[in-house]
Design a protein around this motif. Sequence first.
Motif, short mmCIF file in Angstrom:
data_model
loop_
_atom_site.label_atom_id
_atom_site.label_comp_id
_atom_site.label_asym_id
_atom_site.label_seq_id
_atom_site.Cartn_x
_atom_site.Cartn_y
_atom_site.Cartn_z
N CYS A 32 -29.90 30.30 -27.54
CA CYS A 32 -29.64 28.72 -28.31
C CYS A 32 -30.50 27.77 -27.83
N LEU A 36 -33.75 25.46 -29.00
CA LEU A 36 -33.63 24.30 -29.14
C LEU A 36 -35.09 23.58 -28.35
N THR A 39 -38.57 24.50 -30.17
CA THR A 39 -38.63 24.25 -31.50
C THR A 39 -37.86 23.02 -31.90
N ILE A 41 -34.87 23.10 -33.02
CA ILE A 41 -33.74 23.71 -34.05
C ILE A 41 -32.77 23.76 -33.31
N VAL A 43 -29.04 25.30 -33.21
CA VAL A 43 -28.01 26.34 -33.73
C VAL A 43 -26.96 26.41 -32.67
N THR A 60 -26.12 28.86 -37.82
CA THR A 60 -26.88 27.81 -38.36
C THR A 60 -26.35 27.20 -39.50
N ILE A 62 -27.74 25.37 -42.77
CA ILE A 62 -29.09 25.13 -43.27
C ILE A 62 -29.02 23.38 -44.13
N PRO A 64 -32.05 21.52 -44.08
CA PRO A 64 -33.39 20.87 -44.42
C PRO A 64 -33.59 21.02 -46.08
N GLU A 68 -38.62 22.60 -47.19
CA GLU A 68 -39.07 22.94 -45.64
C GLU A 68 -38.10 24.00 -45.27
N VAL A 72 -38.91 26.11 -41.58
CA VAL A 72 -37.94 26.38 -40.44
C VAL A 72 -37.70 27.90 -40.24
N ARG A 75 -40.68 29.19 -37.93
CA ARG A 75 -40.46 28.57 -36.76
C ARG A 75 -39.41 29.47 -35.98
N ILE A 76 -38.28 29.82 -36.39
CA ILE A 76 -37.48 30.68 -35.77
C ILE A 76 -37.99 32.00 -35.65
#
Length: 95
Positions: A32, A36, A39, A41, A43, A60, A62, A64, A68, A72, A75-76
């Motif tokens: 995690c 972060l 990205t 992001i 979580v 996570t 959600i 966005p 979008e 996301v 990206r993950i």
Amino acid sequence: QGAMYAFPKITLPEGAMKIASEMGKAADAYYCMELLDATGIVVVPGSGFLQEPNTFHFRTTILPQENEIQTVIERIKVFHSNFLREHGGLKKSKL
């Protein structure tokens, strides 16, 4: 005007688990933090939610905008593939 939560199950290679252990972290917490850092992001490690022994997850939220969400998720996906490759869980030829 709400949120959805997801608890994806992830597979972590031995290399990642070894690094996490050396750092004194749970393997999913290491994952995690790497997500972060790479990205932006955020979580939460699944180990905080009484996951089954010898399994790994993250939670996570959600949030966005609907248009979008796909970005996301992509990206993950890219992060996870790179993480597996870097920690010995995915051979380069498979990407």
